[in-house]
Design a protein around this motif. Structure first.
Motif, PDB file in Angstrom:
ATOM      1  N   ARG A 113       0.847  -1.193   0.000  1.00 39.70           N
ATOM      2  CA  ARG A 113       0.000   0.000   0.000  1.00 39.70           C
ATOM      3  C   ARG A 113       0.883   1.244   0.000  1.00 39.70           C
ATOM      4  NH1 ARG A 113      -5.051  -2.070   1.920  1.00 39.70           N
ATOM      5  NH2 ARG A 113      -4.817  -3.889   3.281  1.00 39.70           N
ATOM      6  N   ALA A 114       0.396   2.266  -0.663  1.00 38.60           N
ATOM      7  CA  ALA A 114       1.029   3.583  -0.614  1.00 38.60           C
ATOM      8  C   ALA A 114      -0.073   4.604  -0.823  1.00 38.60           C
ATOM      9  CB  ALA A 114       2.110   3.719  -1.680  1.00 38.60           C
ATOM     10  N   PHE A 115      -0.213   5.538   0.106  1.00 40.40           N
ATOM     11  CA  PHE A 115      -1.336   6.470   0.023  1.00 40.40           C
ATOM     12  C   PHE A 115      -1.018   7.728   0.813  1.00 40.40           C
ATOM     13  CE2 PHE A 115      -1.962   3.446   3.423  1.00 40.40           C
ATOM     14  CZ  PHE A 115      -2.270   4.234   4.516  1.00 40.40           C
ATOM     15  N   CYS A 116      -1.838   8.728   0.584  1.00 46.03           N
ATOM     16  CA  CYS A 116      -1.761   9.998   1.303  1.00 46.03           C
ATOM     17  C   CYS A 116      -3.052  10.145   2.100  1.00 46.03           C
ATOM     18  CB  CYS A 116      -1.595  11.158   0.318  1.00 46.03           C
ATOM     19  SG  CYS A 116      -1.638  12.795   1.079  1.00 46.03           S
ATOM     20  N   ALA A 117      -2.941  10.354   3.404  1.00 45.58           N
ATOM     21  CA  ALA A 117      -4.112  10.424   4.279  1.00 45.58           C
ATOM     22  C   ALA A 117      -4.045  11.677   5.131  1.00 45.58           C
ATOM     23  CB  ALA A 117      -4.193   9.179   5.155  1.00 45.58           C
ATOM     24  N   GLY A 118      -5.224  12.199   5.458  1.00 44.34           N
ATOM     25  CA  GLY A 118      -5.320  13.405   6.276  1.00 44.34           C
ATOM     26  C   GLY A 118      -5.947  14.540   5.496  1.00 44.34           C
ATOM     27  N   LEU A 119      -7.024  15.118   6.037  1.00 40.63           N
ATOM     28  CA  LEU A 119      -7.710  16.193   5.327  1.00 40.63           C
ATOM     29  C   LEU A 119      -6.958  17.516   5.429  1.00 40.63           C
ATOM     30  CD1 LEU A 119     -11.477  15.539   6.198  1.00 40.63           C
ATOM     31  CD2 LEU A 119     -10.262  15.022   4.078  1.00 40.63           C
ATOM     32  N   PHE A 120      -6.596  17.905   6.638  1.00 44.55           N
ATOM     33  CA  PHE A 120      -6.015  19.223   6.841  1.00 44.55           C
ATOM     34  C   PHE A 120      -4.485  19.187   6.920  1.00 44.55           C
ATOM     35  CE2 PHE A 120     -10.233  19.081   8.865  1.00 44.55           C
ATOM     36  CZ  PHE A 120     -10.890  20.000   8.071  1.00 44.55           C
ATOM     37  N   TRP A 121      -3.931  18.100   7.436  1.00 44.83           N
ATOM     38  CA  TRP A 121      -2.478  17.926   7.500  1.00 44.83           C
ATOM     39  C   TRP A 121      -2.137  16.563   6.903  1.00 44.83           C
ATOM     40  CZ3 TRP A 121      -5.357  19.793  11.643  1.00 44.83           C
ATOM     41  CH2 TRP A 121      -5.168  21.138  11.941  1.00 44.83           C
ATOM     42  N   PRO A 122      -2.165  16.446   5.595  1.00 40.42           N
ATOM     43  CA  PRO A 122      -1.948  15.135   4.967  1.00 40.42           C
ATOM     44  C   PRO A 122      -0.520  14.639   5.138  1.00 40.42           C
ATOM     45  CG  PRO A 122      -2.077  16.859   3.297  1.00 40.42           C
ATOM     46  CD  PRO A 122      -2.426  17.512   4.597  1.00 40.42           C
ATOM     47  N   ARG A 153      -2.856  18.930  -1.062  1.00 39.48           N
ATOM     48  CA  ARG A 153      -3.991  18.631  -0.179  1.00 39.48           C
ATOM     49  C   ARG A 153      -5.123  17.970  -0.968  1.00 39.48           C
ATOM     50  NH1 ARG A 153      -3.214  21.036   4.773  1.00 39.48           N
ATOM     51  NH2 ARG A 153      -1.678  22.726   4.835  1.00 39.48           N
ATOM     52  N   ASP A 154      -4.748  16.997  -1.776  1.00 35.69           N
ATOM     53  CA  ASP A 154      -5.743  16.310  -2.593  1.00 35.69           C
ATOM     54  C   ASP A 154      -6.808  15.580  -1.778  1.00 35.69           C
ATOM     55  OD1 ASP A 154      -4.918  17.172  -5.061  1.00 35.69           O
ATOM     56  OD2 ASP A 154      -3.533  15.514  -5.388  1.00 35.69           O
ATOM     57  N   PRO A 155      -6.479  14.979  -0.615  1.00 36.71           N
ATOM     58  CA  PRO A 155      -7.565  14.369   0.167  1.00 36.71           C
ATOM     59  C   PRO A 155      -8.671  15.356   0.523  1.00 36.71           C
ATOM     60  CG  PRO A 155      -5.450  13.581   0.970  1.00 36.71           C
ATOM     61  CD  PRO A 155      -5.155  14.679  -0.026  1.00 36.71           C
ATOM     62  N   LEU A 156      -8.287  16.589   0.886  1.00 38.26           N
ATOM     63  CA  LEU A 156      -9.298  17.595   1.215  1.00 38.26           C
ATOM     64  C   LEU A 156     -10.057  18.026  -0.034  1.00 38.26           C
ATOM     65  CD1 LEU A 156     -10.584  19.480   3.270  1.00 38.26           C
ATOM     66  CD2 LEU A 156      -8.731  21.110   2.851  1.00 38.26           C
ATOM     67  N   ARG A 157      -9.364  18.210  -1.132  1.00 37.19           N
ATOM     68  CA  ARG A 157     -10.021  18.618  -2.371  1.00 37.19           C
ATOM     69  C   ARG A 157     -11.040  17.565  -2.835  1.00 37.19           C
ATOM     70  NH1 ARG A 157      -6.887  22.238  -5.962  1.00 37.19           N
ATOM     71  NH2 ARG A 157      -5.240  23.225  -4.757  1.00 37.19           N
ATOM     72  N   LEU A 158     -10.639  16.301  -2.812  1.00 40.75           N
ATOM     73  CA  LEU A 158     -11.536  15.246  -3.263  1.00 40.75           C
ATOM     74  C   LEU A 158     -12.702  15.064  -2.297  1.00 40.75           C
ATOM     75  CD1 LEU A 158      -8.894  12.653  -4.505  1.00 40.75           C
ATOM     76  CD2 LEU A 158     -10.315  14.173  -5.878  1.00 40.75           C
ATOM     77  N   ALA A 159     -12.442  15.213  -0.999  1.00 38.76           N
ATOM     78  CA  ALA A 159     -13.532  15.102  -0.026  1.00 38.76           C
ATOM     79  C   ALA A 159     -14.550  16.224  -0.225  1.00 38.76           C
ATOM     80  CB  ALA A 159     -12.967  15.139   1.394  1.00 38.76           C
ATOM     81  N   ALA A 160     -14.062  17.444  -0.467  1.00 34.94           N
ATOM     82  CA  ALA A 160     -14.983  18.559  -0.729  1.00 34.94           C
ATOM     83  C   ALA A 160     -15.800  18.310  -1.989  1.00 34.94           C
ATOM     84  CB  ALA A 160     -14.192  19.856  -0.859  1.00 34.94           C
ATOM     85  N   GLY A 161     -15.162  17.764  -3.024  1.00 37.86           N
ATOM     86  CA  GLY A 161     -15.897  17.462  -4.245  1.00 37.86           C
ATOM     87  C   GLY A 161     -16.970  16.416  -4.020  1.00 37.86           C
ATOM     88  N   ARG A 162     -16.665  15.372  -3.253  1.00 36.49           N
ATOM     89  CA  ARG A 162     -17.664  14.341  -2.975  1.00 36.49           C
ATOM     90  C   ARG A 162     -18.825  14.893  -2.167  1.00 36.49           C
ATOM     91  NH1 ARG A 162     -12.885  11.093  -2.403  1.00 36.49           N
ATOM     92  NH2 ARG A 162     -12.806  11.603  -0.184  1.00 36.49           N
ATOM     93  N   VAL A 163     -18.534  15.759  -1.189  1.00 36.41           N
ATOM     94  CA  VAL A 163     -19.607  16.341  -0.370  1.00 36.41           C
ATOM     95  C   VAL A 163     -20.536  17.189  -1.236  1.00 36.41           C
ATOM     96  CG1 VAL A 163     -20.087  18.002   1.463  1.00 36.41           C
ATOM     97  CG2 VAL A 163     -18.326  16.258   1.787  1.00 36.41           C
ATOM     98  N   LEU A 164     -19.958  18.024  -2.096  1.00 34.42           N
ATOM     99  CA  LEU A 164     -20.780  18.894  -2.947  1.00 34.42           C
ATOM    100  C   LEU A 164     -21.583  18.077  -3.952  1.00 34.42           C
ATOM    101  CD1 LEU A 164     -18.245  21.791  -3.597  1.00 34.42           C
ATOM    102  CD2 LEU A 164     -20.213  21.800  -2.055  1.00 34.42           C
ATOM    103  N   ALA A 165     -20.982  17.045  -4.528  1.00 34.53           N
ATOM    104  CA  ALA A 165     -21.714  16.219  -5.490  1.00 34.53           C
ATOM    105  C   ALA A 165     -22.862  15.486  -4.815  1.00 34.53           C
ATOM    106  CB  ALA A 165     -20.761  15.229  -6.155  1.00 34.53           C
ATOM    107  N   ASP A 166     -22.662  15.044  -3.571  1.00 35.98           N
ATOM    108  CA  ASP A 166     -23.738  14.358  -2.856  1.00 35.98           C
ATOM    109  C   ASP A 166     -24.839  15.322  -2.455  1.00 35.98           C
ATOM    110  OD1 ASP A 166     -24.722  11.877  -1.341  1.00 35.98           O
ATOM    111  OD2 ASP A 166     -24.581  13.359   0.276  1.00 35.98           O
ATOM    112  N   ALA A 167     -24.461  16.545  -2.049  1.00 39.19           N
ATOM    113  CA  ALA A 167     -25.471  17.516  -1.636  1.00 39.19           C
ATOM    114  C   ALA A 167     -26.283  18.009  -2.830  1.00 39.19           C
ATOM    115  CB  ALA A 167     -24.812  18.693  -0.926  1.00 39.19           C
ATOM    116  N   LEU A 168     -25.603  18.296  -3.938  1.00 36.76           N
ATOM    117  CA  LEU A 168     -26.284  18.793  -5.140  1.00 36.76           C
ATOM    118  C   LEU A 168     -26.552  17.625  -6.086  1.00 36.76           C
ATOM    119  CD1 LEU A 168     -24.050  21.945  -5.592  1.00 36.76           C
ATOM    120  CD2 LEU A 168     -26.349  21.861  -4.632  1.00 36.76           C
TER     121      LEU A 168
END
Length: 320
Positions: A113-122, A153-168
């Motif tokens: 596994r190799a990944f980047c985790a963390g919304l505000f401090w990845p 900060r791609d985890p935060l960017r992608l999380a924001a995109g998922r939230v907006l897509a789910d809301a709208l």
């Protein structure tokens, strides 16, 4: 540049959608008159029941306000869910006692596994299984790929995109725009790793193949043909989704226009008592107490149920 443009487009559409929801709720408060005294009553079996009165335009405002309330609620709950999931995952990683390795954190996981985790401090994480199967050049390329995700900060960017897509959810193509944003983020990380050192191009390809060849691993699910073509030297063909963005913006503009036009002639009145219920609020409150206690009991029982054990990482993709 393409990844940044798609992220900005997604963010602008999401902000416009949330602003439209708040605007419709404001029009609801302007169109309806609520008073403590029942102005419209009907007598049924000797009981006086109150009911609201409104024209068609006021009912349209109510429907749009319901949609706006759903959008706002889904956005708030989605954001809270993303933050809670990130904190839970960070606690799981902390329990594994990761060790520093080449600017990343090494977790004792036999799966590659190799990944980047963390919304505000990845932070960048790599598993012991990945270190065991990758040569030095491939490991360096993988870490360069993940460091780009952390810097952007791609985890935060992608999380924001998922939230907006789910809301709208009613906007056409917004979910597809988020998927395109995620794909471009991976290509951007590949490009950044190759710019650091040209030798990272074949090294990334070797890493992807190494992950996919592990028996029992789901690493093959993370191999994107577009990324493979890029690593082979074929630049990806990409165009900004102008039609998709214009379609989503048109839907928002139409909803706002309907709210503006209907709000000019909307007229509605209601009482503080719920429609077609007793005008004595204490009766409604007493009837709602056992219902509320039942809902709290069900939620408490669900929390007591044991949850299935979860792994250290959400997926076994080579370059997440």
């Amino acid at each position: 540049m393409a990844a940044a443009r798609v992220f900005r487009a997604n963010l602008v559409l999401g902000a416009l959608g949330l602003a439209s929801a708040i605007f419709v709720l404001a029009r609801l408060l302007e169109s309806w008159r609520v008073s403590p005294h029942a102005s419209h009553q009907i007598l049924i079996f000797g009981q006086r029941l109150s009911y609201p009165a409104a024209n068609v335009d006021a009912l349209v405002i109510v429907l749009l306000a319901v949609l706006g309330s759903v959008v706002t609620a889904r956005a708030l709950t989605g954001a809270l869910r993303q933050v809670q999931a990130s904190r839970h995952f960070q606690r799981l990683l902390a329990h594994s006692e990761p060790q520093p390795l080449h600017g990343a954190l090494l977790i004792p996981d036999p799966q590659p596994r190799a990944f980047c985790a963390g919304l505000f401090w990845p932070r960048v994480y790599v598993s012991a299984g990945a270190v065991a199967i990758l040569d030095e050049a491939a490991l360096s390329a993988v870490l360069a790929h993940e460091r780009h995700h952390a810097r952007r900060r791609d985890p935060l960017r992608l999380a924001a995109g998922r939230v907006l897509a789910d809301a709208l959810f009613f906007l056409p193509g917004l979910a597809a725009l988020v998927e395109r944003q995620q794909a471009l983020a991976e290509l951007s990380a590949d490009e950044s790793a190759v710019n650091v050192a040209p030798a990272n191009r074949p090294a990334l390809a070797r890493a992807m193949l190494s992950f996919s060849d592990i028996p029992g691993s789901s690493g093959s699910d993370g191999i994107d043909p577009v990324r493979v073509d890029y690593l082979l030297g074929d630049p990806p063909s990409w165009r900004f989704p102008v039609v998709l963005c214009l379609g989503a913006a048109s839907v928002l503009l139409l909803l706002v226009a309907v709210a503006v036009l209907a709000g000019r002639v909307a007229s509605g009145s209601a009482t503080l008592a719920l429609p077609f219920l007793s005008h004595q609020p204490c009766i409604v409150v007493l009837a709602a107490i056992p219902t509320g206690l039942g809902v709290l009991g069900v939620n408490y029982r669900r929390r007591l149920r044991p949850r299935p054990a979860s792994g250290v990482a959400p997926r076994s993709t080579p370059l997440d």
